[in-house]
Design an enzyme around this catalytic site. Structure first.
Site, PDB file in Angstrom:
ATOM      1  N   CYS A   1      48.671  56.477  95.711  1.00 36.31           N
ATOM      2  CA  CYS A   1      49.748  57.421  96.037  1.00 36.31           C
ATOM      3  C   CYS A   1      49.662  58.736  95.273  1.00 36.31           C
ATOM      4  O   CYS A   1      49.591  59.812  95.877  1.00 36.31           O
ATOM      5  CB  CYS A   1      51.106  56.765  95.776  1.00 36.31           C
ATOM      6  SG  CYS A   1      51.454  55.323  96.783  1.00 36.31           S
TER       7      CYS A   1
ATOM      8  N   HIS B   1      54.607  61.997  94.041  1.00 40.45           N
ATOM      9  CA  HIS B   1      54.852  60.691  93.438  1.00 40.45           C
ATOM     10  C   HIS B   1      55.720  60.902  92.204  1.00 40.45           C
ATOM     11  O   HIS B   1      55.452  61.782  91.394  1.00 40.45           O
ATOM     12  CB  HIS B   1      53.531  60.017  93.045  1.00 40.45           C
ATOM     13  CG  HIS B   1      53.695  58.579  92.661  1.00 40.45           C
ATOM     14  ND1 HIS B   1      53.726  57.571  93.587  1.00 40.45           N
ATOM     15  CD2 HIS B   1      53.880  57.990  91.454  1.00 40.45           C
ATOM     16  CE1 HIS B   1      53.904  56.411  92.971  1.00 40.45           C
ATOM     17  NE2 HIS B   1      53.998  56.642  91.680  1.00 40.45           N
TER      18      HIS B   1
END
Length: 468
Positions: free
Chosen positions: A82, A136
């Site tokens: 991510c 993130h």
């Protein structure tokens, strides 16, 4: 203050502070009116969508978006993790440049003060807004989603997000667990809602606010599902009876696979229902009946996500913004559902690096909607009678998420940042990815009577088409 109220208050202050200057600077010629941008980023979504040829998954609203878009069949993430993927496509730099391969550093400190995609739009007069998981969270975005650099107002995170990994999953024993498979009754979960539902509601509130603004907006909406745990409204399970769920076509760990190329899917092993299976490490395998349940819940999570995308796009239509807003839809990376014996991201297999990528550009990928016409009416995935919607024009060339930043800049009529020198740690604004504008052909406009004369396709944007 109601949910998202602080963001809305800040948004109002941002608009009021620039209203006078924006009005005085607003061009009188409509041909230079800038397009808004809606960027939808999904977590862990592989191309298991109807518009990518999946015959099982019900994704009618995303398929409808694809029918009006330019769809890239072979788009790949820079890394199937991510934080590195998101920092890469939001800065336009490769992980080798951002120096981020995990979750544990902030590029502005450890690599260079690189500008971001939303920052570039902000510096070019856009109101930039973040809802849900865009960057993130944590160290990799400085615990601030890169504020204040990237965003005009504080980023919004759903209040129910904090329950994602807690014991909210009702098991067969009637007790609450922190499971991988977590179909829920929304009325029974904390706050009576789920994060993606809250993100959609907040995004719609922000879109409603933009109606009174003279400034263009850049709104990024990040959805959590189908990221684990598979926590979604339980009714979506009904779309995927277990007897209809097939197993991965290549479920075995490849013979001779180097250990470094395999990930033992420790993420799902930490969940209570997976722990109860007492699986061997590193290769498992997972019992076949549980494999079907994992795949069932992943697909159900996609259909739940699809309803949220549908509500968001329907609101864009209702607010008459569909004819002035670019929509980009992408995922940060894919996820393995038993292929090669994997049940995770964290690998370089095609199934974890290939992602959906599509762009809707009003008047370019689809004709401008007529007065009163809706391009994105909400479609209920539970409707048993659904038309199969073909995607719009498709590109089979190999492309990468790194191209997202320069392509959106070009589509919006902004100057496309130059190619980065090597090395580029000292350069704040440049790009390492190719601009995909060459795929948005001039002929699409000149040859279509619905597109000719589109006031939003002006000369400067035509010139950008060949800038790559």
């Amino acid at each position: 203050m109601p949910p998202g109220g602080w963001c809305l208050l800040c948004f109002g202050l941002v608009l009021s502070s620039v209203c006078a200057s924006a009005e005085s600077a607003a061009p009188s010629n409509l041909t230079t009116a800038p397009l808004n941008v809606l960027l939808i980023i999904v977590d862990d979504l592989r191309p298991s969508l109807g518009c990518y040829g999946d015959k099982l998954v019900r994704s009618p609203n995303i398929d409808q978006l694809a029918s009006h878009s330019l769809l890239f069949q072979n788009a790949f993430a820079q890394q199937a993790v991510c934080a590195p993927s998101r920092v890469s496509f939001l800065t336009g730099r490769r992980p080798d440049t951002t120096r981020l391969y995990d979750f544990n550093s902030y590029w502005r400190v450890h690599a260079g003060n690189f500008s971001t995609l939303p920052q570039y739009f902000k510096e070019n007069g856009y109101v930039t807004m973040s809802v849900g998981k865009v960057f993130h969270p944590g160290i990799s975005s400085n615990y601030s989603d890169d504020s204040p650099y990237s965003w005009s107002i504080p980023p919004y995170h759903p209040s129910s997000e904090k329950y994602e990994n807690t014991k909210t999953c009702r098991g067969p024993d009637g007790e609450l667990h922190a499971n991988l498979l977590c179909p829920v009754d929304i009325a029974d979960v904390p706050e009576g809602t789920l994060p993606d539902k809250q993100s959609t509601e907040q995004a719609i509130r922000l879109l409603e606010k933009t109606k009174t603004s003279t400034r263009p907006f850049f709104l990024a909406v990040g959805y959590h599902k189908p990221h684990i745990p598979f926590r979604y409204p339980k009714e979506f399970q009904k779309l995927y009876p277990l007897e209809n769920i097939t197993l991965a076509p290549d479920p075995e760990v490849p013979a001779g696979l180097p250990p470094v190329a395999y990930n033992p899917w420790m993420d799902i092993r930490q969940r209570e229902d997976v722990q109860a299976l007492n699986l061997s490490v590193p290769y498992g395998p997972i019992p076949v009946d549980f494999q079907r349940k994992i795949r069932q819940s992943y697909f159900a999570s996609i259909s739940y996500l699809d309803t949220q995308v549908g509500h968001l796009l329907s609101a864009l239509d209702d607010l008459q913004l569909a004819n002035s807003t670019i929509i980009a839809f992408a995922s940060d990376h894919g996820w393995a559902l038993g292929e090669h014996g994997e049940w995770a991201k964290y690998s370089n297999f095609d199934i974890t690096t290939r992602v959906p990528l599509m762009f809707y550009v009003p008047g370019r990928t689809a004709p401008l909607p007529e007065a009163g016409e809706k391009l994105f009416p909400y479609i209920d995935p539970f409707n048993s009678v659904q038309e199969l919607m073909e995607p719009g024009r498709q590109v089979t060339d190999l492309v990468e998420l790194l191209s997202l930043s320069p392509t959106l800049a070009g589509l919006a009529g902004l100057h496309v940042p130059p190619r980065c020198p090597v090395p580029s740690f000292h350069v704040e604004l440049c790009r390492e990815g190719q601009n995909l504008m060459k795929h948005f052909q001039v002929e699409d406009v000149e040859g279509d009577p619905h597109l000719r004369g589109n006031p939003r396709i002006h000369l400067s944007r035509m010139q950008e088409i060949f800038y790559f």
